[in-house]
Design an enzyme around this catalytic site. Structure first.
Site, PDB file in Angstrom:
ATOM      1  N   LYS A 115       0.801  -1.224   0.000  1.00  0.00           N
ATOM      2  CA  LYS A 115       0.000   0.000   0.000  1.00  0.00           C
ATOM      3  C   LYS A 115       0.832   1.271   0.000  1.00  0.00           C
ATOM      4  CE  LYS A 115      -4.493  -1.358   1.863  1.00  0.00           C
ATOM      5  NZ  LYS A 115      -5.512  -1.054   2.873  1.00  0.00           N
ATOM      6  N   LYS A 198      -5.893 -10.177  -6.694  1.00  0.00           N
ATOM      7  CA  LYS A 198      -7.001 -10.278  -5.750  1.00  0.00           C
ATOM      8  C   LYS A 198      -8.168  -9.369  -6.153  1.00  0.00           C
ATOM      9  CE  LYS A 198      -6.735  -8.301  -1.778  1.00  0.00           C
ATOM     10  NZ  LYS A 198      -6.573  -7.782  -0.418  1.00  0.00           N
ATOM     11  N   LYS A 201     -11.499  -3.745  -3.481  1.00  0.00           N
ATOM     12  CA  LYS A 201     -12.336  -2.545  -3.523  1.00  0.00           C
ATOM     13  C   LYS A 201     -11.668  -1.437  -4.319  1.00  0.00           C
ATOM     14  CE  LYS A 201     -14.211  -3.019   1.122  1.00  0.00           C
ATOM     15  NZ  LYS A 201     -13.780  -2.758   2.501  1.00  0.00           N
TER      16      LYS A 201
HETATM   17  P1  AMP Z   1     -11.239  -5.200   3.266  1.00  0.00           P
HETATM   18  O1  AMP Z   1     -11.966  -5.100   1.954  1.00  0.00           O
HETATM   19  O2  AMP Z   1      -9.766  -5.083   3.073  1.00  0.00           O
HETATM   20  O3  AMP Z   1     -11.791  -4.335   4.336  1.00  0.00           O
HETATM   21  O4  AMP Z   1     -11.437  -6.716   3.743  1.00  0.00           O
HETATM   22  C1  AMP Z   1     -12.509  -7.154   4.543  1.00  0.00           C
HETATM   23  C2  AMP Z   1     -12.503  -8.665   4.679  1.00  0.00           C
HETATM   24  O5  AMP Z   1     -12.707  -9.281   3.404  1.00  0.00           O
HETATM   25  C3  AMP Z   1     -11.168  -9.233   5.197  1.00  0.00           C
HETATM   26  O6  AMP Z   1     -11.438 -10.335   6.041  1.00  0.00           O
HETATM   27  C4  AMP Z   1     -10.473  -9.683   3.949  1.00  0.00           C
HETATM   28  O7  AMP Z   1      -9.557 -10.722   4.193  1.00  0.00           O
HETATM   29  C5  AMP Z   1     -11.646 -10.175   3.101  1.00  0.00           C
HETATM   30  N1  AMP Z   1     -11.337 -10.061   1.671  1.00  0.00           N
HETATM   31  C6  AMP Z   1     -11.079  -8.917   0.982  1.00  0.00           C
HETATM   32  N2  AMP Z   1     -10.844  -9.184  -0.316  1.00  0.00           N
HETATM   33  C7  AMP Z   1     -10.954 -10.530  -0.456  1.00  0.00           C
HETATM   34  C8  AMP Z   1     -10.819 -11.427  -1.566  1.00  0.00           C
HETATM   35  N3  AMP Z   1     -10.538 -10.983  -2.790  1.00  0.00           N
HETATM   36  N4  AMP Z   1     -11.015 -12.749  -1.347  1.00  0.00           N
HETATM   37  C9  AMP Z   1     -11.311 -13.211  -0.105  1.00  0.00           C
HETATM   38  N5  AMP Z   1     -11.449 -12.422   0.976  1.00  0.00           N
HETATM   39  C10 AMP Z   1     -11.270 -11.107   0.820  1.00  0.00           C
END
Ligand code: AMP
Ligand code: TRP
Length: 333
Positions: A115, A198, A201
């Site tokens: 990041k 991956k 968002k």
């Molecule tokens: P975040 O979007 O970074 O706030 O992630 C929130 C939750 O979603 C966390 O537990 C991440 O590990 C999970 N997560 C985010 N992106 C993915 C993805 N592409 N595949 C699986 N889990 C994800």
């Protein structure tokens, strides 16, 4: 029946674009675990501001994330749903933990390296110390289990190390060592535009992800435009990341085994499979989207849930902070 010795904590950043990866990788596991464990599901707004946010958009995203939790099936009465910033103890504990965390441990965090980009000197301090705040989130509630996607595993291992360091430094078996709970079948949902990246968002292409707010037409269009290859049939081969990813999404959505998915879809070509997965995704996601829309039309209801959740979270947090201050040697006058 709730197992009183076990407690879950997890969270998602309110940064918009909640997607299929968040749902399959994290939130769905919460839904399955919420009745077995006492659970706290946080909207981690303090984490969100480690990257610049527009205040008006942040406010909207906090309500949207709350609505998504409930629409996905989290029960706001049984569980505690709250915004991180409403419980000041998260920041307070983060400071104390940061005084017990060697910098060398933080230097190993791969998410920071990703990041922060090339000009690390310009990265905000908060982005660097983010994993300590995350450890504070978890330890503040003496959490035993943390359901997340694969990308958060390193941060939870760090939280375990920080808990151990604190316990050692103050000669107390105070914090339990939290366990990550990562579901193999949906640990890492990949981008629809590139099966080696991956689903995220922050990907600039909206075609890379299925958002929880996408309507039927958009979902169909995104799967139709998803990257494919020219090979016949669908399989989980590492050399075919897009086929592997789409089949993996199919497995996770339907809750079936890989073998069953191969039996059902192994012979289909990419375009026939895309039609099928669109149908499955729409069937699964439409009720969630619909419910989210209804909830977002009632911001007062959402705010009430957050307020109630904050009060319940604060009760646990205050007790932990009092113990911690006592262990550290602060006077509580
Ligand atoms: P975040 O979007 O970074 O706030 O992630 C929130 C939750 O979603 C966390 O537990 C991440 O590990 C999970 N997560 C985010 N992106 C993915 C993805 N592409 N595949 C699986 N889990 C994800
Ligand atoms: N860092 C996590 C993410 O980006 C979100 C998060 C913050 C979290 N605090 C947490 C997850 C505590 C689990 C437990 O996905």
């Amino acid at each position: 029946m709730t197992n009183s010795k076990k407690r879950i904590f997890s969270g998602v950043q309110p940064t918009g674009n909640l997607h299929l990866g968040n749902y399959l990788g994290a939130i769905r596991a919460w839904v399955d675990m919420q009745h077995q464990y006492e659970s706290l599901f946080c909207i981690v707004d303090l984490h969100a501001i480690t990257v610049a946010q527009d205040p008006a958009k942040l406010r909207t995203a906090i309500r949207e994330t709350t609505a998504a939790y409930i629409a996905c099936g989290i029960d706001p009465v049984k569980n505690i749903i709250f915004p991180q910033s409403a419980v000041a103890e998260h920041s307070e504990l983060a400071w104390i933990l940061s005084c017990n965390t060697p910098i060398g441990w933080l230097n190993r965090m791969t998410q920071f390296k990703d990041k922060a980009g090339k000009d690390r000197e310009k990265a905000p301090l908060g982005l660097y110390s983010y994993p300590v705040l995350m450890a504070a989130d978890i330890l503040l509630y003496k959490t035993t289990h943390v359901p997340v996607g694969e990308d958060q595993k390193q941060h939870i291992e760090l939280a375990r190390d920080i808990a151990g360091a604190f316990n050692r430094n103050f000669n107390a078996e105070y914090f339990p060592l939290p366990e990550p709970v990562i579901r193999a079948e949906a640990a890492r949902i990949m981008s629809l535009r590139d099966g080696t990246k991956k689903m995220s968002k922050s990907d600039e292409s909206d075609y890379s992800r299925i958002n929880l707010t996408d309507d039927v037409t958009t979902i169909a269009l995104k799967f139709r435009k998803a990257k494919s290859d020219m090979i016949d049939g669908m399989d989980f081969d590492e050399s075919r990341p897009e086929s592997k990813n789409l089949l993996g999404i199919y497995v996770a959505l339907k809750g079936i085994s890989k073998e069953q998915a191969l039996h059902e879809c192994g012979e289909l070509n990419f375009s026939a499979f895309k039609n099928l997965i669109t149908e499955v995704a729409v069937e699964h996601l439409s009720p969630i989207t619909q419910k989210m829309r209804e909830l977002l039309a009632e911001p007062d209801y959402l705010d009430k849930i957050l307020q109630d959740g904050s009060n319940r979270a604060k009760e646990i947090a205050t007790k932990t902070m009092s113990d911690v201050k006592n262990l550290v040697g602060f006077l509580q006058v």
